[in-house]
Write an enzyme that holds these catalytic residues in place. Structure first.
Site, PDB file in Angstrom:
ATOM      1  N   GLU A  85      15.143 -25.151  51.741  1.00 27.70           N
ATOM      2  CA  GLU A  85      13.958 -25.005  52.608  1.00 27.70           C
ATOM      3  C   GLU A  85      12.935 -26.103  52.321  1.00 27.70           C
ATOM      4  O   GLU A  85      12.518 -26.288  51.171  1.00 27.70           O
ATOM      5  CB  GLU A  85      13.337 -23.622  52.368  1.00 27.70           C
ATOM      6  CG  GLU A  85      12.193 -23.315  53.317  1.00 27.70           C
ATOM      7  CD  GLU A  85      11.650 -21.901  53.162  1.00 27.70           C
ATOM      8  OE1 GLU A  85      12.411 -20.976  52.778  1.00 27.70           O
ATOM      9  OE2 GLU A  85      10.448 -21.722  53.419  1.00 27.70           O
ATOM     10  N   LYS A 275       8.928 -12.835  49.157  1.00 27.17           N
ATOM     11  CA  LYS A 275       9.940 -13.818  49.582  1.00 27.17           C
ATOM     12  C   LYS A 275       9.470 -15.221  49.194  1.00 27.17           C
ATOM     13  O   LYS A 275      10.248 -16.049  48.703  1.00 27.17           O
ATOM     14  CB  LYS A 275      10.164 -13.707  51.097  1.00 27.17           C
ATOM     15  CG  LYS A 275      11.289 -14.567  51.635  1.00 27.17           C
ATOM     16  CD  LYS A 275      10.879 -15.978  51.962  1.00 27.17           C
ATOM     17  CE  LYS A 275      12.049 -16.796  52.484  1.00 27.17           C
ATOM     18  NZ  LYS A 275      11.720 -18.218  52.608  1.00 27.17           N
ATOM     19  N   ASP A 291      22.417 -16.245  37.983  1.00 24.86           N
ATOM     20  CA  ASP A 291      22.879 -15.434  39.106  1.00 24.86           C
ATOM     21  C   ASP A 291      21.662 -14.975  39.918  1.00 24.86           C
ATOM     22  O   ASP A 291      20.977 -14.018  39.544  1.00 24.86           O
ATOM     23  CB  ASP A 291      23.663 -14.240  38.513  1.00 24.86           C
ATOM     24  CG  ASP A 291      24.217 -13.316  39.567  1.00 24.86           C
ATOM     25  OD1 ASP A 291      23.779 -13.386  40.722  1.00 24.86           O
ATOM     26  OD2 ASP A 291      25.083 -12.500  39.220  1.00 24.86           O
ATOM     27  N   HIS A 388       3.988 -27.502  57.665  1.00 23.41           N
ATOM     28  CA  HIS A 388       5.336 -27.412  58.239  1.00 23.41           C
ATOM     29  C   HIS A 388       5.494 -28.369  59.412  1.00 23.41           C
ATOM     30  O   HIS A 388       6.530 -29.001  59.576  1.00 23.41           O
ATOM     31  CB  HIS A 388       5.610 -25.983  58.715  1.00 23.41           C
ATOM     32  CG  HIS A 388       6.011 -25.082  57.587  1.00 23.41           C
ATOM     33  ND1 HIS A 388       6.424 -23.800  57.757  1.00 23.41           N
ATOM     34  CD2 HIS A 388       6.055 -25.308  56.265  1.00 23.41           C
ATOM     35  CE1 HIS A 388       6.712 -23.267  56.583  1.00 23.41           C
ATOM     36  NE2 HIS A 388       6.483 -24.164  55.668  1.00 23.41           N
TER      37      HIS A 388
HETATM   38  C1  MEV Z   1       8.126 -19.053  53.635  1.00 25.77           C
HETATM   39  O1  MEV Z   1       9.407 -19.363  53.128  1.00 25.77           O
HETATM   40  C2  MEV Z   1       7.326 -18.303  52.611  1.00 25.77           C
HETATM   41  C3  MEV Z   1       5.960 -17.774  53.087  1.00 25.77           C
HETATM   42  O2  MEV Z   1       6.128 -17.005  54.274  1.00 25.77           O
HETATM   43  C4  MEV Z   1       5.428 -16.918  51.951  1.00 25.77           C
HETATM   44  C5  MEV Z   1       4.187 -16.126  52.292  1.00 25.77           C
HETATM   45  O3  MEV Z   1       3.963 -15.782  53.472  1.00 25.77           O
HETATM   46  O4  MEV Z   1       3.453 -15.809  51.339  1.00 25.77           O
HETATM   47  C6  MEV Z   1       5.029 -18.906  53.416  1.00 25.77           C
END
Ligand code: MEV
Length: 433
Positions: A85, A275, A291, A388
């Site tokens: 990513e 995430k 892992d 982005h």
């Molecule tokens: C994107 O991979 C991760 C984010 O969505 C994390 C977040 O919203 O805190 C930018």
């Protein structure tokens, strides 16, 4: 629909590829070329990779990036990150530098205990089972002495075995719940070997000493390791948060804390918040040959330990001091498994100055915290799309093989215009007219 194939694993690599091409591909030559393009020319290296898994046909590359300037407990690290990513490595590096200038990260390992269980069913009286367990427990430990001797010599081994009555959750269900210290190894093989040995002896002894049937269902380590915990934090006076992108540190700190508090109470946000943390965690876990599925499963279970999925990070503002921290379980190894097999894993570990498992837990936790700091900083200030879209713009320009001059002009144009795919294409076309 193709017919099922038997004996597939016995085919050679080339035969497997040919079967695949014949079965699914119209342009076989193109598919064959692609598969072979990713083979390593060094046959020894290719064989090594072929043998990591089964039915290997080629390699699947992921980029290995590096994030410098991580000051952790006064040691400066460059962190290896394996991830597909965009923006993740850039965000980590930016957060690392931001905190380098403010004293760096502090990290500590809280505990290092791993868990494994022998799950079994027993239809008799619990009191009898308890008495039997007490007599057999020393035999279980003794029966694993060959497996545990090296680990014990280094200061690890089996910490305890408990009998757990789970029959209120599921009829006749009990466990041997064992705890382990596996030092620098992740310990999966060690734990599973001990557990299978416990199960064999436990069953054999039960058939002699218990009147009622006792049947082993399975023996396996747990990837939930709430007592293998690490904590990492950053802190500074609020006024020190002032920087190029933070003009009013007081407002920034309050808004940042609010964002963390939202992730603490709102699962929909917590999942995305975590995430983003895992972007950092997984990238280092993968680069160091650990892992990541085990880590993911354990971390998310920990995030739900109070019955509701919640944030792994927390924030406080007290007496003018901003503090931001993470606490999470990480079962990692720096010996065994891929660590001595995969050349790039060895390279990554050397880059990290050959860390112990505890050092690596701290480094990985810091990578997660840094990632979350970067994400929340963007989200609560400019929004993440700005960064982005810059990346998106460069990707489109590269697709169109823009020259350095074209790139400079178009980047300048999009400083005051919104980046969309069609707008960029139009700008390139106009420039080239
Ligand atoms: C994107 O991979 C991760 C984010 O969505 C994390 C977040 O919203 O805190 C930018």
């Amino acid at each position: 629909m193709p017919n099922a194939i038997s004996g597939f694993s016995k085919l050679t690599k080339s035969e497997k590829i040919e079967w695949l091409l014949d079965t699914y591909f119209t342009d076989k030559e193109a598919a064959r070329t692609l598969v072979k393009q990713y083979w390593n020319t060094d046959q020894k290296l290719q064989k090594l990779h072929d043998e990591f898994i089964e039915n290997t046909i080629t390699n699947y590359y992921l980029p290995l990036g590096i994030a410098p300037n991580f000051l952790i407990n006064n040691t400066l690290y460059t962190i290896p990150m394996t991830i597909e990513e965009s923006s993740v490595v850039a965000a980590a590096s930016k957060a690392a530098k931001f905190w380098y200038d403010r004293g760096g990260f502090k990290a500590e390992v809280i505990s290092t205990q791993k868990i494994g269980q022998v799950h079994f069913v027993y239809k008799g009286d619990f009191k009898k089972l308890e008495n039997f367990f007490e007599t057999v427990k020393p035999k279980l430990i003794l029966a694993t002495s060959d497996i545990t001797k090296n680990m014990k010599r280094r200061g690890g081994g089996i910490l305890d075995i408990e009998l757990r009555n789970k029959s209120n959750d599921l009829d006749n269900y009990y466990q041997l719940h064992a705890t382990f210290e596996t030092l620098n190894a992740m310990g999966a093989n060690f734990i599973n070997s001990c557990l299978e040995q416990f199960a064999t002896i436990f069953k054999a002894e039960a058939s002699i000493n218990l009147d009622d049937d006792l049947n082993i269902v399975m023996s396996i380590l747990s990837n939930y390791v709430p007592n293998c915990l690490v904590r990492a934090e950053v802190s500074c006076p609020i006024s020190d948060l002032k920087s190029k992108d933070i003009s009013d540190p007081e407002i920034f700190a309050q808004k940042f804390k609010q964002a963390v508090n939202i992730a603490e109470v709102e699962p929909f946000r917590a999942v995305t918040h975590n995430k983003g943390i895992m972007n950092g965690i997984d990238a280092v876990v993968l680069a160091t040959g650990n892992d990541f599925r085990a880590v993911e499963a354990g971390v998310h279970a920990y995030a739900s330990r109070n019955g509701k999925y919640s944030s792994l990070t927390h924030c406080s503002i007290e007496n003018g001091v901003f503090k931001f921290w993470i606490e999470l379980p990480l079962a990692l190894g720096t010996v065994g498994g891929l660590t001595s097999l995969h050349p790039l894993v060895k390279f990554s570990l050397e880059m990290l100055e050959k860390p112990t498992a505890k050092d690596l837990m701290q480094i990985v936790a810091v990578a997660g915290l840094a990632q979350n700091f970067g994400a929340l900083k963007s989200l609560t200030t400019t929004g993440i799309q700005e960064g982005h879209m810059k990346m998106h713009l460069m990707n489109i320009l590269n697709q169109f093989e823009a020259t350095v001059e074209e790139k400079t002009q178009i980047v300048e144009h999009f400083k005051t215009n919104i980046v969309t795919h069609s707008a960029v294409v139009e700008a390139i076309e106009n420039l080239r007219k």
